[in-house]
Design a protein around this motif. Structure first.
Motif, short mmCIF file in Angstrom:
data_model
loop_
_atom_site.label_atom_id
_atom_site.label_comp_id
_atom_site.label_asym_id
_atom_site.label_seq_id
_atom_site.Cartn_x
_atom_site.Cartn_y
_atom_site.Cartn_z
N ARG A 251 0.83 -1.31 0.13
CA ARG A 251 -0.06 0.16 -0.01
C ARG A 251 0.71 1.22 -0.06
N TRP A 260 -0.29 0.67 -3.96
CA TRP A 260 -1.35 0.91 -4.35
C TRP A 260 -2.30 1.91 -3.40
N SER A 263 -6.65 -0.01 -1.51
CA SER A 263 -6.15 -1.55 -0.95
C SER A 263 -5.23 -2.32 -1.93
N VAL A 264 -4.59 -3.27 -1.47
CA VAL A 264 -3.46 -4.16 -2.10
C VAL A 264 -4.34 -5.40 -2.89
N PRO A 400 -8.39 -3.49 -6.40
CA PRO A 400 -7.70 -2.20 -6.13
C PRO A 400 -8.65 -0.97 -6.69
#
Length: 495
Positions: A251, A260, A263-264, A400
């Motif tokens: 993240r 990201w 969210s991963v 994501p």
């Protein structure tokens, strides 16, 4: 291949699901509704991850955290489950009762306000109590007809401006959530607020994934491929999972600017988990009125601020969704508008009672409309997926924002097309419309844009000697927005 905007012929003998949801009558099909519902869920699923991050790390005045834990983040699983549960129930209610393709979930901006401006000064239970009271007040305004009357009092071209402004706003949300647009760090000592990428240039695999998703959804859309938005989200999520599996990006943060955004996309935590609903019922209805950190006058002002934001966010959102779906009447009013407003009011009460902050209508529903949704069946589908998400939080977390938000950029463009319906040569409406349009993305707030447009409209009519043309309710609302904009000095004066 046909244009996705083309409508089907209404069926005079529509029965069952078709008849109940008015699917054929609105030029849709069950397939379109199913796809639209799934797309809306995928576009909104981030709230299950984001709401706990906003609410779960803020201590109240006693040092406690939402969910009953003593450590930061200890209540995150319960907040996530509660967020999905309330969103699911209320979105199904919207679909079955109001029969409109609009989904609801915890309101962004409202949750941050509850966490940082209310809970820190009192307890979490008392903060949620104010949210419940605000929802009750809005419901009263709806049932007495006041909220709908205000909606009808707004000039049609100003309603169009609200839709256009929301289009720009959700496009900006897409770019920000994908970190294509970012804040410039304070250390740079510049008056420029935002920049391209993390350093003035596009960088990082997640941004590339977003660009792939945007290019794919645009390509599919201009080729008139049915399911363009859903196909692009699913395909881009697969790409994102592969990229994360190979690169282990993690993240984003201060030490990882190219990670990201929200969210991963990893399935390492499995697919299923039993939900915990510890936040449900964490509410103290009148606690804030006796709190040393707030007091009666301050508590009333907080309720007023929540109410005004909720009141007009929904008005703008349902107008924009109805316009994009081609459902609004000649006055810019969507079908079953009274029912829509009732559900939205109940959502505010439910969100507070469940301890996850006020729930409200989501403009991301426009992504489902872009996929063909025209009826409440799409909302029922979205709501069922939210309920399933209480058990499948790890799987939902694998989507994501970089894979979902290209849809918001495309829908922002589609909503922007309505701008031609405004008479830009008539400054009496053009200036308020302009302010409503630009201030939504510039302030990251639908309510601020609407308020600026209303106040400017009333002011200009006074200046040109046409004050009598302003509906009495517009005067009331404009005055309330002046109070809303002056919240800080009024709050300081009262306390």
């Amino acid at each position: 291949m046909t244009d996705q905007k083309q409508t089907a012929q209404p069926s005079a003998r529509a029965t069952g699901i078709d008849g109940f949801f008015e699917i054929s009558a609105r030029g849709s099909t069950i397939g379109q509704e199913l796809r639209g519902g799934v797309v809306t869920f995928l576009t909104m699923a981030y709230i299950i991850v984001l709401n706990p991050l906003i609410l779960g790390y803020v201590p109240d005045s006693t040092g406690a955290y939402l969910g009953g834990g003593a450590e930061p983040g200890s209540g995150i699983p319960a907040i996530a489950a509660g967020t999905a549960l309330v969103a699911g129930v209320l979105t199904i209610f919207m679909g079955a009762y109001a029969k409109f393709p609009l989904a609801l979930a915890t309101g962004l901006g409202l949750n941050a306000f509850v966490a940082n401006s209310i809970a820190r000064e009192t307890t979490w239970g008392a903060a949620m109590g104010l949210v419940v009271l605000e929802g009750v007040l809005i419901l009263v305004l709806v049932l007495t007809g006041f909220r709908r009357a205000v909606f009808h009092a707004v000039p049609q071209q100003l309603k169009v401006a609200i839709s256009v402004g929301i289009g720009l706003f959700i496009a900006l949300i897409g770019f920000v959530d994908a970190r294509v647009v970012t804040r410039i760090p304070d250390a740079f000592s510049t008056t420029v607020p935002v920049q391209l990428g993390s350093d003035g240039h596009l960088a990082g695999w997640p941004v590339l994934v977003f660009c792939i998703g945007l290019a794919l959804v645009v390509a599919l859309w201009v080729r008139k491929v049915h399911g363009a938005i859903l196909i692009s989200i699913v395909a881009t999520t697969v790409v994102a999972v592969v990229v994360e599996a190979i690169g282990g990006l993690g993240r984003s943060g201060a030490d990882n600017p190219t990670g990201w955004s929200l969210s991963v996309p990893s399935l390492g935590d499995g697919f299923v988990g039993l939900p915990s609903f510890d936040t449900l019922g964490e509410v103290d209805l009148f606690g804030a009125f006796g709190s040393a950190g707030t007091g009666v006058l301050a508590a009333l002002l907080l309720v007023f601020s929540l109410l005004l934001a909720d009141f007009f966010d929904t008005m703008g959102t349902m107008t924009a969704i109805g316009a994009e779906a081609g459902l609004n009447d000649d006055e810019g009013v969507p079908p079953h508008s009274q029912r829509i407003l009732v559900v939205d009011s109940v959502a505010a009460i439910a969100g507070g009672a469940a301890g996850v902050s006020s729930n409200t209508s989501y403009i991301e529903s426009a992504s489902g409309v872009g996929e063909g949704a025209r009826t409440g069946l799409a909302s029922v589908v979205t709501g069922l997926l939210f309920l399933l998400a209480t058990f499948f939080t790890p799987l939902v977390s694998a989507i994501p924002s970089e894979a979902a938000v290209p849809a918001l950029v495309l829908v922002g463009f589609l909503m922007m097309q309505q701008v031609t319906e405004i008479d830009w040569r008539d400054v009496e409406i053009a200036i308020p419309a302009f302010l409503a349009i630009v201030l939504m993305p510039y302030t990251y707030s639908i309510s601020v844009g609407i308020g600026a447009g209303f106040v400017a409209y009333a002011f200009i009519k006074v200046v040109v000697g046409k004050a009598r043309e302003v509906h009495p309710l517009m005067w009331v609302v404009a005055a309330l927005f002046v109070v809303y904009f002056a919240y800080t000095p009024i709050s300081a004066w009262l306390t």
